[in-house]
Each structure stands twice: as C-alpha cells, then as structure tokens.
Design an enzyme around this catalytic site. Structure first.
Site, PDB file in Angstrom:
ATOM      1  N   GLN A   1      46.241  38.326  51.685  1.00 57.76           N
ATOM      2  CA  GLN A   1      45.240  37.255  51.851  1.00 57.76           C
ATOM      3  C   GLN A   1      45.668  35.967  51.150  1.00 57.76           C
ATOM      4  O   GLN A   1      45.064  34.922  51.354  1.00 57.76           O
ATOM      5  CB  GLN A   1      43.893  37.700  51.305  1.00 57.76           C
ATOM      6  CG  GLN A   1      43.193  38.750  52.155  1.00 57.76           C
ATOM      7  CD  GLN A   1      41.832  39.063  51.593  1.00 57.76           C
ATOM      8  OE1 GLN A   1      41.698  39.917  50.728  1.00 57.76           O
ATOM      9  NE2 GLN A   1      40.815  38.354  52.067  1.00 57.76           N
TER      10      GLN A   1
ATOM     11  N   GLY B   1      37.073  41.502  45.709  1.00 55.68           N
ATOM     12  CA  GLY B   1      38.416  42.028  45.903  1.00 55.68           C
ATOM     13  C   GLY B   1      39.259  41.015  46.650  1.00 55.68           C
ATOM     14  O   GLY B   1      38.725  40.146  47.345  1.00 55.68           O
TER      15      GLY B   1
ATOM     16  N   HIS C   1      43.278  45.711  54.467  1.00 56.33           N
ATOM     17  CA  HIS C   1      44.024  44.448  54.520  1.00 56.33           C
ATOM     18  C   HIS C   1      45.527  44.703  54.444  1.00 56.33           C
ATOM     19  O   HIS C   1      46.303  44.101  55.185  1.00 56.33           O
ATOM     20  CB  HIS C   1      43.628  43.535  53.347  1.00 56.33           C
ATOM     21  CG  HIS C   1      42.489  42.620  53.640  1.00 56.33           C
ATOM     22  ND1 HIS C   1      42.512  41.701  54.670  1.00 56.33           N
ATOM     23  CD2 HIS C   1      41.287  42.472  53.036  1.00 56.33           C
ATOM     24  CE1 HIS C   1      41.367  41.035  54.691  1.00 56.33           C
ATOM     25  NE2 HIS C   1      40.610  41.484  53.711  1.00 56.33           N
TER      26      HIS C   1
ATOM     27  N   HIS D   1      38.192  48.495  52.003  1.00 57.39           N
ATOM     28  CA  HIS D   1      38.306  47.169  52.632  1.00 57.39           C
ATOM     29  C   HIS D   1      39.662  46.533  52.285  1.00 57.39           C
ATOM     30  O   HIS D   1      40.360  46.024  53.156  1.00 57.39           O
ATOM     31  CB  HIS D   1      37.146  46.288  52.141  1.00 57.39           C
ATOM     32  CG  HIS D   1      37.158  44.889  52.676  1.00 57.39           C
ATOM     33  ND1 HIS D   1      36.231  44.432  53.593  1.00 57.39           N
ATOM     34  CD2 HIS D   1      37.970  43.831  52.421  1.00 57.39           C
ATOM     35  CE1 HIS D   1      36.476  43.162  53.871  1.00 57.39           C
ATOM     36  NE2 HIS D   1      37.536  42.772  53.169  1.00 57.39           N
ATOM     37  N   GLU D   2      40.013  46.580  50.984  1.00 54.42           N
ATOM     38  CA  GLU D   2      41.260  45.934  50.550  1.00 54.42           C
ATOM     39  C   GLU D   2      42.488  46.695  51.039  1.00 54.42           C
ATOM     40  O   GLU D   2      43.496  46.087  51.406  1.00 54.42           O
ATOM     41  CB  GLU D   2      41.287  45.791  49.019  1.00 54.42           C
ATOM     42  CG  GLU D   2      40.163  44.949  48.437  1.00 54.42           C
ATOM     43  CD  GLU D   2      40.004  43.573  49.072  1.00 54.42           C
ATOM     44  OE1 GLU D   2      41.013  42.988  49.523  1.00 54.42           O
ATOM     45  OE2 GLU D   2      38.865  43.076  49.124  1.00 54.42           O
TER      46      GLU D   2
ATOM     47  N   CYS E   1      34.375  38.720  53.976  1.00 58.17           N
ATOM     48  CA  CYS E   1      35.806  38.661  53.685  1.00 58.17           C
ATOM     49  C   CYS E   1      36.169  37.230  53.304  1.00 58.17           C
ATOM     50  O   CYS E   1      35.742  36.290  53.980  1.00 58.17           O
ATOM     51  CB  CYS E   1      36.593  39.110  54.917  1.00 58.17           C
ATOM     52  SG  CYS E   1      38.371  39.062  54.696  1.00 58.17           S
ATOM     53  N   LEU E   2      36.963  37.087  52.250  1.00 61.29           N
ATOM     54  CA  LEU E   2      37.353  35.744  51.816  1.00 61.29           C
ATOM     55  C   LEU E   2      38.235  35.048  52.856  1.00 61.29           C
ATOM     56  O   LEU E   2      38.340  33.828  52.854  1.00 61.29           O
ATOM     57  CB  LEU E   2      38.078  35.802  50.460  1.00 61.29           C
ATOM     58  CG  LEU E   2      37.259  36.382  49.301  1.00 61.29           C
ATOM     59  CD1 LEU E   2      38.010  36.226  47.987  1.00 61.29           C
ATOM     60  CD2 LEU E   2      35.891  35.714  49.197  1.00 61.29           C
TER      61      LEU E   2
END
Length: 195
Positions: free
Chosen positions: A50, A45, A139, A135-136, A93-94
């Site tokens: 991000q 995701g 963000h 999670h997304e 996480c990216l």
C-alpha cells in the site's frame, strides 16, 4: 524514497508480495514511516504494497490509537491457518478512502510470522484483530476487500470505486501515475535489495 499511501487501482496493489529474507536499517525506517502514515490516515493496519513496497510485511494496531504503542505489531511473512467460523464486519481501506462495506471473514485464525527483530510470532486471534490480519494479508496477495464482496454489495459501492479508476486513468494519461512496466521495474530493484 519517502513513502505515501497509494490508491486503487495502482498496479502495485495487485502484485503478490515476496517474502522478506532480511531486515536492515532502511526497512526499519520504512516501518516507522508506515506507522506514521497509518495513524495519519486513521487506519488500524497498513501493508507494504500500500506504500509501493514489494515486501511481505504489514504494520497494525487494532486500537488505531498512536498513544497505545504497546498494541503495535510489525508482521513479516505472515502465514494464516486453522480458520474457524465466520463473521461479517464493516471494513474500509486506506487505498480506497471513503469506501466501506461489510465483509465476511473467518472469526478465528492461527498466525505464524516474524517481528522486526526476527522473533517468531505464533498467535491464535479472533474478533477484530483476526479481521485486521486477514485484511492486511490479503493485500500482500494482491487482494482487496472489494474482491470479497458479493455482486450486490459491490454494486452498492461501485460508483465510489469507479471514481478512483477515473482519477487514476487521468493521472496515467498525464504521466503522474506509473504504468505496469514502471511498477515492475521498481519492484524488481526493491526485491533484489531485500529478498
């Protein structure tokens, strides 16, 4: 404007994204780029903030497999409700590459959102797909998975997180990283374009 994944503690990651009111050709191009970046970085995701965009939007593919395009979803203006149960699961996480920890999330959720064509998405999700959406969506509210850790769990990854803070401060000092003011200015311009 070419997109790239920004790393903690970039100020954009703490901004609360604004709802999208329209989709245009540029946004669709960014979505394609977001999917490419997500696969390149082996994610499942990726939220718009991000990649330094202020929009309430994320892309996801719970399989993480670029060959399984039928599993891809673009989620615009997500609203989560009817959370049930709890599950603990490992997350990364990216924007914090190399940092992983167990995070407690709701096991099942109800999602309402829109896709890129403006169609309403109504879904009851559980397990891993539910975790990805939570999670997304976090963000988009300026929340990172490390914010959901207990003091003890955070202490276990604190040295890794601190390295990102040192790196960002160093880039801030040399002008390679944006200040809060520069981020606010960029977001203001981008928000006017599509909200």
């Amino acid at each position: 404007m070419s997109l790239s994944v920004i790393h903690y503690p970039h100020p954009t990651l703490r901004h609360k994204s604004l709802p999208l009111k329209r989709v245009d050709k540029q946004l669709k191009a960014w979505v394609e780029e977001m999917f490419d970046l997500m696969y390149e970085h082996e994610g499942v995701g990726l939220a718009a903030n991000q990649v330094d965009l202020p929009y309430r939007l994320f892309v996801m593919n719970p399989t993480g497999d670029s060959q399984q395009r039928d599993q891809e979803q673009v989620v615009i203006n997500p609203v989560i409700s009817k959370a049930k149960g709890q599950q603990k699961g490992n997350e990364g996480c990216l924007s914090l590459p190399g940092v992983h920890a167990d995070v407690v999330r709701s096991n099942a959720i109800h999602l309402e959102a829109y896709d890129l064509s403006g169609n309403l998405i109504v879904a009851d999700l559980d397990g891993f797909a539910s975790r990805v959406v939570q999670h997304e969506t976090d963000h988009l509210d300026g929340i990172l998975f490390i914010d959901r850790l207990s003091d003890g769990e955070l202490a276990d990854v604190r040295h890794l997180v601190h390295e990102f803070e040192i790196d960002f401060q160093s880039r801030l000092n040399t002008g390679e990283a944006p200040t809060e003011e520069q981020v606010a200015e960029l977001w203001s311009e981008l928000e006017k374009a599509r909200t």
